[in-house]
Design an enzyme around this catalytic site. Sequence first.
Site, PDB file in Angstrom:
ATOM      1  N   GLY A 192     -32.485  69.093  28.433  1.00  0.00           N
ATOM      2  CA  GLY A 192     -32.057  69.439  29.775  1.00  0.00           C
ATOM      3  C   GLY A 192     -33.119  70.258  30.498  1.00  0.00           C
ATOM      4  N   CYS A 193     -34.236  70.513  29.824  1.00  0.00           N
ATOM      5  CA  CYS A 193     -35.359  71.222  30.439  1.00  0.00           C
ATOM      6  C   CYS A 193     -36.460  70.199  30.715  1.00  0.00           C
ATOM      7  CB  CYS A 193     -35.930  72.274  29.501  1.00  0.00           C
ATOM      8  SG  CYS A 193     -34.818  73.619  29.130  1.00  0.00           S
ATOM      9  N   GLU A 194     -37.112  70.331  31.879  1.00  0.00           N
ATOM     10  CA  GLU A 194     -38.246  69.457  32.163  1.00  0.00           C
ATOM     11  C   GLU A 194     -39.420  69.831  31.260  1.00  0.00           C
ATOM     12  OE1 GLU A 194     -39.283  69.296  36.293  1.00  0.00           O
ATOM     13  OE2 GLU A 194     -37.374  68.411  36.831  1.00  0.00           O
ATOM     14  N   SER A 195     -39.566  71.127  30.982  1.00  0.00           N
ATOM     15  CA  SER A 195     -40.625  71.599  30.085  1.00  0.00           C
ATOM     16  C   SER A 195     -40.094  71.553  28.658  1.00  0.00           C
ATOM     17  CB  SER A 195     -40.992  73.047  30.400  1.00  0.00           C
ATOM     18  OG  SER A 195     -41.056  73.262  31.771  1.00  0.00           O
TER      19      SER A 195
END
Length: 136
Positions: free
Chosen positions: A50-53
């Site tokens: 759920g994190c782009e990074s």
Amino acid sequence: MSLPNEAQAALDSFQAAAGWEQRARLLMQWGERLPALGEAEKIEANRVHGCESQVWLTGSLQDGRWRFSASSDARMIRGLVALLLVRVNGLGAEELQGLDLPDWFNQLGLSRQLSPSRSNGLNAVLQRMRELTRQP
């Protein structure tokens, strides 16, 4: 609810910052202070989805209080995660469930600078923490 000492120190320094540039610098400094996770901990099972990074999170329970460690490949996210950790480390599972994340970043004066994707990523980290506290 009173803040952990480190969280209060973070809050004081961010509230004293004059404007976004100083806060951004503080954010980077907090990120640099985040202890690195070992390569053995940077595994798929510890990755926050759920994190782009890339963000990895581990947690352990000590005397009824949670301690989390995290790492990210993005400087800004590392700083945000560091600020999240100082707010949650040492909390019990119930306190963690009731944490108001937007309020914390609002108090720090960072909520306006949080893009929707960063905000979603931080929420994903908090959700993962809550999942870890519910595991038997």
